[in-house]
Enzyme design. Sequence first.
Site, PDB file in Angstrom:
ATOM      1  N   ASN A 166       1.097   2.368  -1.128  1.00 27.02           N
ATOM      2  CA  ASN A 166       1.528   2.567   0.251  1.00 27.02           C
ATOM      3  C   ASN A 166       0.384   2.322   1.224  1.00 27.02           C
ATOM      4  O   ASN A 166       0.363   1.303   1.908  1.00 27.02           O
ATOM      5  CB  ASN A 166       2.089   3.991   0.393  1.00 27.02           C
ATOM      6  CG  ASN A 166       2.821   4.175   1.702  1.00 27.02           C
ATOM      7  OD1 ASN A 166       2.622   3.422   2.642  1.00 27.02           O
ATOM      8  ND2 ASN A 166       3.665   5.167   1.782  1.00 27.02           N
ATOM      9  N   ASP A 167      -0.589   3.220   1.241  1.00 31.17           N
ATOM     10  CA  ASP A 167      -1.648   3.087   2.244  1.00 31.17           C
ATOM     11  C   ASP A 167      -2.474   1.817   2.072  1.00 31.17           C
ATOM     12  O   ASP A 167      -2.967   1.256   3.040  1.00 31.17           O
ATOM     13  CB  ASP A 167      -2.579   4.308   2.185  1.00 31.17           C
ATOM     14  CG  ASP A 167      -1.853   5.544   2.673  1.00 31.17           C
ATOM     15  OD1 ASP A 167      -0.899   5.392   3.443  1.00 31.17           O
ATOM     16  OD2 ASP A 167      -2.247   6.651   2.275  1.00 31.17           O
ATOM     17  N   ILE A 168      -2.607   1.351   0.849  1.00 31.55           N
ATOM     18  CA  ILE A 168      -3.459   0.179   0.620  1.00 31.55           C
ATOM     19  C   ILE A 168      -2.795  -1.105   1.071  1.00 31.55           C
ATOM     20  O   ILE A 168      -3.400  -2.157   1.043  1.00 31.55           O
ATOM     21  CB  ILE A 168      -3.866   0.059  -0.868  1.00 31.55           C
ATOM     22  CG1 ILE A 168      -2.633  -0.057  -1.751  1.00 31.55           C
ATOM     23  CG2 ILE A 168      -4.727   1.209  -1.288  1.00 31.55           C
ATOM     24  CD1 ILE A 168      -2.981  -0.423  -3.179  1.00 31.55           C
TER      25      ILE A 168
END
Lengths: 477, 523
Positions: A405-407
């Site tokens: 997700n964040d990456i």
Amino acid sequence: MEFGFTTAAYVVAAVLFILSLGGLSNQESAKRAVWYGIVGMGLAVFATLVGPGAGLWLLSLILIAAGGVIGVYVAKRVQMTEMPQLVAAMHSLVGLAAVFVGFNAHFEMGRVLAMEPEARKALEGFAAVLAKKNGAELAILKVELFLGIFIGAITFTGSVVAFGKLAGKVTSAATKLPGGHMLNLAAAIVSLLCLVWYFNTGGFLPLFLMTLAALFIGYHLIMGIGGADMPVVVSMLNSYSGWAAAAIGFSLGNDLLIVVGALVGSSGAILSYIMCKAMNRHFVSVILGGFGGPAGEQMAVEGEQIAIDAEGVAQALNEADSVILIPGYGMAVAQAQNAVSDLVRKLRGQGKNVRFAIHPVAGRLPGHMNVLLAEAKVPYDIVMEMDEINEDFPETDVAIVIGSNDIVNPAAQDDPNSPIAGMPVLECWKAKQVFVCKRGQGTGYSGIENPLFFKDNTRMFYGDARESLDKLLGLVD
Amino acid sequence: MKIGTPREILNGENRVAMTPDSATQLQKLGYECLVETGAGAKAGFSDDLYREAGVTVVDSAEALWGTADIIAKVRIPTTEELDYLTEDKTLISFFNPAGNEEGMEAAKAKGASVIAMEMVPRISRAQKMDALSSMANIAGYRAVIEAGNNFGRFFTGQVTAAGKVPPAKVLVVGAGVAGLAAIGTSTSLGAITYAFDVRPEVAEQVESMGAEFVYLDFEEEQADGAATGGYAAVSSPEFREAQLAKFRELAPEMDIVITTALIPNREAPELWTEDMVKSMKPGSVIVDLAAEKGGNCKLTVADEKVVTDNGVTIIGYTDFPSRMATQSSTLYATNIRHMLTDLTPDKDGTVNHNMDDDVIRGATVTHKGEITFPPPPPKVQAIAAQKKEKPKELTVEEKKAQEVAAFKAQTKRQFTLLGVGGVLMLLVGLVAPASFMQHFIVFVLAVFVGFQVIWGVAHSLHTPLMAITNAISSIIILGALMQIGSGSWLVILLAALSIFMAGINIFGGFLVTRRMLAMFQKS
């Protein structure tokens, strides 16, 4: 004579250890490198047993063998997805051993100092080393062993908590006792006071108090760090276990311990640095835990998340020429690496260009994704690092995000107010089509909305990663 | 619910909005399909084919409009057809809402929902229902075919025993969907193709189709095509002049000119003037795809083919898609089917007219007794944005200066670090005994070696690295081994425990590393 032999063996062992770490620069030489490490360790233990290791060595051998049996059992049984917690558990053992050895050094010191000069001459092993020390050297010895115990104790509880978090036995959310970092600071001050006290008196009490304080710091510090920061935590603990060994090496006057401790310590430090860099965060802010509040109003995300079913994804995959997969922690959780590997094999069988893009902090351990994919027999030459593959996304037909997700959050580049602004991310949204394999509509670890999911060329492929991929596998021809 | 398709009333309209194939797909969405008898005849779909696909064939238009809940058709509905509408009916068709005020009023009065296929927004998600594009694609193809039909020579150049044939030269004006289709067709027939468009950002697309983009020597900031939903905007008079001058220069050379320039909701711009037509060779052909909106050439007569005094054929047909009714019906029916898929998210055969959906909202012109045209602008930008200006290239000197500055900064930093470190070291050396300093040297060197070695480790091997460092950090066992021989039982106990734990670590660490490394395989 005996000691000359030991030193020679230590030199050889140290060289072997350095070669062993250096050999990890590529996959093939790494296979050889492990043997260097094993031989080095064997040599070191053997040389110590015949040299300065005084007496009781049958007992020592039995204990090593008993430990070895457990070690072998654990190493054979462990799942690759459980690697992070195994590594954490092993760090805790090193930490605890360092604490014990430190205590021993203290007791021995007391015992030797109480002896008559004549009796000292008859001593062997570590006690003999101690017997030759003068006042200043003894003072330094106290500091050294104090440090060794301090770092070892932090490593021990820290690793135990990290293990609990990674194994899901302790909540992976960041939790702190009331008082937060003031408690840690207080414990650190107590430890410092104990050092002064111990330095002047040499009693066991300050040493013991400091150990308690350090155990608390280790526990509380790691409790305050969330699950996704674990790559940094684990490499930091790795580093600590090395420094603890080095400090103990100083107090025992053993160069091999110092060398190896320094190697391990710097290795962990570099890993922590790489991980922090990959998250664009400072080491201190990771260790102090949690994300700070956003600097300003974050960009609102417009649009909607559009779902797609397996047929749609399969059709796109059948038509695509180049595919990039981006695995994340979600893949490890769902144990989907074998399904991913099967899919990739099928697609590659059709002559498509299929590759993996690995973000440095994907997963819970540095290199975690690589190991999982290797376990599922994905050839390592199609597994790319972020810098190698980021420029290829515009020429890619399909990018599949599996449980990360964040990456892959474009806000890191577009929104200067985002908590993850400036963090390097995989620019998968530049691919012609992006499919996001995800359990539900939640946010990532950092708790921020991911604009990728709302992009025009993004389709959400909801469901458990493994089940979804299995379904997909049947539909890809 | 029932979906019905009537026969197209307009004379010369051969298309049909539902094919047996699309009917099969619609039935999967839970709908029941109806078709007026003979509706598909001119497109090559007989009533029997429809029956085979499970479609009910209805005898009259009246019966069809009466029974069906959703009516899908091609052409703008006539007044009589609009009269059939009732409150609960949905009509999906071309509607030309901008020029069909009465039609919208009529539908509004009836309370019916009307979805105008030409209003489908130009966003990636809606491409599958973009009927304008699919029809334009056919028109572009057919334009080349019609041109070839009226052109007395080969497209491709040939050297034959009977003499040499030069290749035809084709100019396509306007590189929209129709223009690109025309470019593709004409290059594949072997003609030398040139193309022009006011949006310079499409040059890449034109070149990818095998044509040569005609550039103007004109310096003006062009409107970004992406800002106007992928359509061309009106250009300035100066720009127009430059453009016409270029065309005048090209006109005598061109054998076939295909003009496709349209600006939304405006009369087609005049691009091919009378004097250009005059300067063309006899036998040349102009196909004006903008004929319906007045034509890009003023000599064009809509729906007719005219031959000028100097022997140039000008084709102004407006029914190119209808001339390929089978193909265009198939594509149009698929567009309609995709529209219905979006209207039926639950696949339960009932329409969910979701006015929050960008695409559905954009295409709907009347809904629940209200006119909903024009729609709010689409939120998302369309294709092919103009390229952003590249960062300025640095000159060699500037680069050198930067490098020197960076080097100096680095040197300074290293010197400071070394200086501070050295001073600290000396201070330690002043107090610490020599034996400590000996070990300290070893320590510092080992740290250096460690840093050098670890930087070389592959990212993918970070987990094995951790496992192996873990195993070797069990070197702490040496300390325990040295202590275990001591006299105190407490020391022996603690040392024994340490040895035991380190033993676990040594074996576990090395073994697990080996296991991991053995898994890394090359393909």
